[in-house]
Design a protein around this motif. Sequence first.
Motif, PDB file in Angstrom:
ATOM      1  N   UNK A 189       0.814  -1.211   0.000  1.00 15.61           N
ATOM      2  CA  UNK A 189       0.000   0.000   0.000  1.00 15.61           C
ATOM      3  C   UNK A 189       0.846   1.260   0.000  1.00 15.61           C
ATOM      4  N   UNK A 190       1.994   1.209   0.680  1.00 15.38           N
ATOM      5  CA  UNK A 190       2.846   2.393   0.780  1.00 15.38           C
ATOM      6  C   UNK A 190       3.417   2.792  -0.576  1.00 15.38           C
ATOM      7  N   UNK A 191       3.590   1.827  -1.469  1.00 18.44           N
ATOM      8  CA  UNK A 191       4.127   2.135  -2.787  1.00 18.44           C
ATOM      9  C   UNK A 191       3.099   2.152  -3.887  1.00 18.44           C
ATOM     10  N   UNK A 192       1.818   2.024  -3.545  1.00 16.35           N
ATOM     11  CA  UNK A 192       0.753   2.001  -4.544  1.00 16.35           C
ATOM     12  C   UNK A 192       0.367   3.427  -4.904  1.00 16.35           C
ATOM     13  N   UNK A 193       0.526   3.835  -6.174  1.00 16.65           N
ATOM     14  CA  UNK A 193       0.215   5.227  -6.529  1.00 16.65           C
ATOM     15  C   UNK A 193      -1.276   5.531  -6.537  1.00 16.65           C
ATOM     16  N   UNK A 194      -2.126   4.517  -6.678  1.00 16.41           N
ATOM     17  CA  UNK A 194      -3.557   4.772  -6.744  1.00 16.41           C
ATOM     18  C   UNK A 194      -4.171   5.034  -5.359  1.00 16.41           C
ATOM     19  N   UNK A 195      -3.569   4.468  -4.315  1.00 10.00           N
ATOM     20  CA  UNK A 195      -4.144   4.676  -2.985  1.00 10.00           C
ATOM     21  C   UNK A 195      -4.039   6.133  -2.541  1.00 10.00           C
ATOM     22  N   UNK A 196      -2.897   6.815  -2.704  1.00  5.43           N
ATOM     23  CA  UNK A 196      -2.879   8.250  -2.378  1.00  5.43           C
ATOM     24  C   UNK A 196      -3.851   9.067  -3.217  1.00  5.43           C
ATOM     25  N   UNK A 197      -4.035   8.671  -4.489  1.00  4.82           N
ATOM     26  CA  UNK A 197      -5.008   9.365  -5.333  1.00  4.82           C
ATOM     27  C   UNK A 197      -6.416   9.221  -4.778  1.00  4.82           C
ATOM     28  N   UNK A 198      -6.762   7.990  -4.398  1.00  4.54           N
ATOM     29  CA  UNK A 198      -8.097   7.745  -3.837  1.00  4.54           C
ATOM     30  C   UNK A 198      -8.283   8.490  -2.524  1.00  4.54           C
ATOM     31  N   UNK A 199      -7.282   8.480  -1.666  1.00  6.07           N
ATOM     32  CA  UNK A 199      -7.386   9.197  -0.392  1.00  6.07           C
ATOM     33  C   UNK A 199      -7.435  10.705  -0.607  1.00  6.07           C
ATOM     34  N   UNK A 200      -6.686  11.204  -1.587  1.00  2.00           N
ATOM     35  CA  UNK A 200      -6.722  12.637  -1.876  1.00  2.00           C
ATOM     36  C   UNK A 200      -8.083  13.084  -2.382  1.00  2.00           C
ATOM     37  N   UNK A 201      -8.685  12.293  -3.276  1.00  2.00           N
ATOM     38  CA  UNK A 201     -10.034  12.624  -3.743  1.00  2.00           C
ATOM     39  C   UNK A 201     -11.030  12.639  -2.593  1.00  2.00           C
ATOM     40  N   UNK A 202     -10.920  11.649  -1.720  1.00  2.00           N
ATOM     41  CA  UNK A 202     -11.829  11.586  -0.574  1.00  2.00           C
ATOM     42  C   UNK A 202     -11.612  12.770   0.364  1.00  2.00           C
ATOM     43  N   UNK A 203     -10.350  13.178   0.553  1.00  2.00           N
ATOM     44  CA  UNK A 203     -10.060  14.322   1.422  1.00  2.00           C
ATOM     45  C   UNK A 203     -10.664  15.606   0.867  1.00  2.00           C
ATOM     46  N   UNK A 204     -10.612  15.781  -0.458  1.00  2.00           N
ATOM     47  CA  UNK A 204     -11.199  16.975  -1.071  1.00  2.00           C
ATOM     48  C   UNK A 204     -12.711  16.981  -0.874  1.00  2.00           C
ATOM     49  N   UNK A 205     -13.335  15.835  -1.141  1.00  2.00           N
ATOM     50  CA  UNK A 205     -14.784  15.743  -0.955  1.00  2.00           C
ATOM     51  C   UNK A 205     -15.154  15.975   0.503  1.00  2.00           C
ATOM     52  N   UNK A 206     -14.367  15.397   1.412  1.00  2.00           N
ATOM     53  CA  UNK A 206     -14.650  15.544   2.843  1.00  2.00           C
ATOM     54  C   UNK A 206     -14.509  16.986   3.297  1.00  2.00           C
ATOM     55  N   UNK A 207     -13.497  17.673   2.807  1.00  2.00           N
ATOM     56  CA  UNK A 207     -13.239  19.045   3.249  1.00  2.00           C
ATOM     57  C   UNK A 207     -14.255  20.038   2.698  1.00  2.00           C
ATOM     58  N   UNK A 208     -14.855  19.734   1.538  1.00  5.46           N
ATOM     59  CA  UNK A 208     -15.796  20.673   0.923  1.00  5.46           C
ATOM     60  C   UNK A 208     -17.240  20.259   1.179  1.00  5.46           C
TER      61      UNK A 208
END
Length: 303
Positions: A72-91
Amino acid sequence: MTLLAEARAPAEARTKPSRRKPRLAPWAFIGPAIGLFTVFFAYPLVASLVQSFQTDERGETVWAGLANYRRLLGDPLMPTALGNTAIILAIQVPLMLVLALLLAQILNQSWLRMRTGYRIAYFLPAVTTLVAYAIVFRVLLRADSGVLNQLLGLVGLPGVDWLNDPVWAKVALIASITWKWTGYNMVILLAGLQAIPREQYEAAAVDGAGPVTTYVKVVVPQLRPVILFCLITSTIGTLQLFDEPYLLTGGGPDNATLTPIIYLYQVGFQQLDFGYASAIAWVVVLLIGALSLLQFKALGRRG
């Protein structure tokens, strides 16, 4: 003494069964619930935790230790998924809660007519099936013949490719989630407002407090537990977001609306890598627990 003992014996024999029945009766009632909980919740929970430390090699399940979590630490898609969720969560979550609180405050006014009709109208999206409302939003947001783009054309504005542009896809997703769940939170906040005694408003008015001061000093402190509940449940729902982005955009375009649960679905049910999918699920569980704890620590304290 012998006659007294013989007289007590039948009485004790009669009372023993009646003493045992109340002890067994609760278990008879909660037994089915415990069984269902064990089969459909506890066992899958433990099984997924064990599976997160396993992997498949040549069709056999083998122990992998922390390999899935290191992956998971080296998976590039997991940070993308978490970043999208963080944007949705913050707005989306603050926007939805502010709108819900504003609507609850308006519908709590005694001078408003047809309050019951308005409450039903705002709550209806929460009980609308996900597939139905996703289809409606796809029709509204269609790039070529969507209703929203037609309205923009009437006022001289260019159309927007709502579902195929990375930025506007997030906007469309936030708007759809806000539309569906604002009424649900509004009803909960309205119940909290109605639980505040009218005498406290009158006491604040006698002390010379204005509407803003009354709202800040009287309403908000007593609504703190209700706001905390709505905030935590909305945060959990956002971190578990799957239906809306899957039905509207499928996680695209270019993974712009990819969430951890959609990624979990792709890994587990499309790639059949259940060990790695279980690791993703437990990372989401830990994030939910951490954020819920932080929110409870921040808002759960009494002033």
